[in-house]
Write a protein that holds these residues in place. Structure first.
Motif, PDB file in Angstrom:
ATOM      1  N   MET A  30      27.475 106.784  -9.392  1.00  0.00           N
ATOM      2  CA  MET A  30      26.359 107.341  -8.628  1.00  0.00           C
ATOM      3  C   MET A  30      25.344 106.250  -8.366  1.00  0.00           C
ATOM      4  SD  MET A  30      25.611 111.257  -9.781  1.00  0.00           S
ATOM      5  CE  MET A  30      25.008 111.633  -8.137  1.00  0.00           C
ATOM      6  N   GLU A  31      24.510 106.476  -7.363  1.00  0.00           N
ATOM      7  CA  GLU A  31      23.496 105.503  -6.986  1.00  0.00           C
ATOM      8  C   GLU A  31      22.331 105.502  -7.974  1.00  0.00           C
ATOM      9  OE1 GLU A  31      23.898 103.255  -4.577  1.00  0.00           O
ATOM     10  OE2 GLU A  31      25.911 104.120  -4.502  1.00  0.00           O
ATOM     11  N   LEU A 119      23.233  98.080 -10.875  1.00  0.00           N
ATOM     12  CA  LEU A 119      22.632  98.473  -9.601  1.00  0.00           C
ATOM     13  C   LEU A 119      21.380  97.639  -9.354  1.00  0.00           C
ATOM     14  CD1 LEU A 119      23.043 102.297 -10.252  1.00  0.00           C
ATOM     15  CD2 LEU A 119      24.372 100.953  -8.611  1.00  0.00           C
ATOM     16  N   GLU A 120      20.808  97.773  -8.188  1.00  0.00           N
ATOM     17  CA  GLU A 120      19.631  96.964  -7.845  1.00  0.00           C
ATOM     18  C   GLU A 120      18.370  97.429  -8.574  1.00  0.00           C
ATOM     19  OE1 GLU A 120      19.297  94.141  -6.021  1.00  0.00           O
ATOM     20  OE2 GLU A 120      21.492  94.163  -6.124  1.00  0.00           O
ATOM     21  N   ALA A 121      18.252  98.728  -8.817  1.00  0.00           N
ATOM     22  CA  ALA A 121      17.032  99.269  -9.421  1.00  0.00           C
ATOM     23  C   ALA A 121      16.929  98.879 -10.891  1.00  0.00           C
ATOM     24  CB  ALA A 121      17.016 100.792  -9.280  1.00  0.00           C
ATOM     25  N   TYR A 122      15.688  98.776 -11.372  1.00  0.00           N
ATOM     26  CA  TYR A 122      15.455  98.414 -12.765  1.00  0.00           C
ATOM     27  C   TYR A 122      15.638  99.636 -13.679  1.00  0.00           C
ATOM     28  CZ  TYR A 122      13.509  94.053 -10.984  1.00  0.00           C
ATOM     29  OH  TYR A 122      13.335  92.841 -10.352  1.00  0.00           O
ATOM     30  N   LYS A 123      16.114  99.350 -14.869  1.00  0.00           N
ATOM     31  CA  LYS A 123      16.350 100.382 -15.874  1.00  0.00           C
ATOM     32  C   LYS A 123      15.030 100.938 -16.382  1.00  0.00           C
ATOM     33  CE  LYS A 123      19.364 100.961 -19.903  1.00  0.00           C
ATOM     34  NZ  LYS A 123      20.561 101.365 -19.136  1.00  0.00           N
ATOM     35  N   LYS A 124      15.024 102.236 -16.714  1.00  0.00           N
ATOM     36  CA  LYS A 124      13.861 102.883 -17.312  1.00  0.00           C
ATOM     37  C   LYS A 124      14.217 103.365 -18.713  1.00  0.00           C
ATOM     38  CE  LYS A 124      12.218 104.474 -12.809  1.00  0.00           C
ATOM     39  NZ  LYS A 124      11.985 105.645 -11.931  1.00  0.00           N
TER      40      LYS A 124
END
Length: 294
Positions: A30-31, A119-124
């Protein structure tokens, strides 16, 4: 540090622990920012792995909505949490996730086959800022602030095979695979008839659980760890806390905990925003957390 998903879809088939039916399971990428999503292909229903969608904690953690439910999600979620996966779709064609061998081991093998993709987004992450505790009699589950995820569990059963057991687990993927992933669910023969009368444990067997009579363990191969019972309790707790919506950085501790207490704990944590902080692991701060998710 980037969010993670899987590289490719993988699938397997297993028996549902409580309904005893064959279940096909597919893990799909998933994105970013999608979270963990369950999908029942036989009903066309989706539900996110979040506390507000937990509808039952009797013998297993169950998520659902007005269209249907998906049971026994905790062993798979424990593996997903351990692999640091933030976004994944879990597709089943029946009412529960298959039990496989009663541990997280088979799901770890599925994730190894699927491979991990950044993925491109940073982990939370969810950082515990204040102690939070829930109790029922002398049983409790709580979280405390900590720099790394740790799990401390104590159980006591009046059975010669179990007795008093304690385990302290400092989280890490390799440690999870070595110490926790293969610990199986367990139960007692005296409870089987009662559970089956209530429509539960219909698929339970010596192939997917440690089973005991009044005096001994019935599994011919014995235990995988001398303290397999308390290790499985930690496995369950990791899976239940995966429902927080982000990996938890905190110290979890429980005596005689359960899916129900873990669910109450996740709700108690999220009820007060001062209990926690959601932190995005941008490059400036991610090195402090990289060891946790290595």
């Amino acid at each position: 540090m980037r969010q993670l998903t899987i590289l490719k879809s993988v699938e397997s088939v297993g028996i549902g622990l409580h309904k005893g039916e064959p279940i096909r399971i597919v893990l799909e990428p998933m994105e970013a920012d999608s979270g963990i999503v369950f999908y029942r292909s036989d009903l066309g229903m989706s539900v996110k792995a979040l506390p507000e969608y937990v509808i039952n904690t009797q013998m297993a953690t169950v998520v659902g909505n007005d269209k249907g439910a998906i049971s026994t999600i905790e062993h798979l979620l424990s593996a997903v949490w351990a692999y640091g996966i933030d976004n994944i779709r879990i597709v089943v064609d029946g009412p529960e996730v298959p039990v496989m061998d009663g541990s997280s081991g088979s799901f770890c093998m599925m994730l190894d086959e699927a491979q991990i993709r950044p993925l491109e987004a940073y982990k939370k992450v969810l950082i515990v800022r204040k102690p939070v505790e829930v109790q029922e009699g002398n049983k409790f589950a709580r979280v405390l602030p900590s720099k790394t995820p740790t799990f401390r569990f104590t159980i006591h059963f009046d059975h010669v095979a179990i007795g008093h057991q304690e385990y302290h687990f400092e989280f890490g993927k390799k440690a999870f695979l070595d110490e926790i992933a293969r610990a199986r669910t367990f139960g007692f023969m005296k409870d089987v008839q009662m559970l089956r009368a209530r429509g539960l444990a219909l698929g339970g067997s010596l192939d997917n659980a440690v089973v005991m009579d009044e005096k001994k363990i019935l599994n011919p191969e014995g235990l995988r760890y001398s303290d397999e019972f308390v290790r499985h309790k930690i496995l369950d707790a990791i899976g239940d806390l995966a429902l927080l919506g982000a990996p938890m950085i905190g110290d979890y501790e429980s005596f005689a905990g359960s899916h129900h207490l873990n669910h109450l704990l996740t709700k108690a944590i999220l009820k007060d925003p001062s209990n926690y902080e959601i932190k995005t692991l941008v490059p400036e701060i991610s090195p402090a957390y990289e060891k946790v998710f290595a």
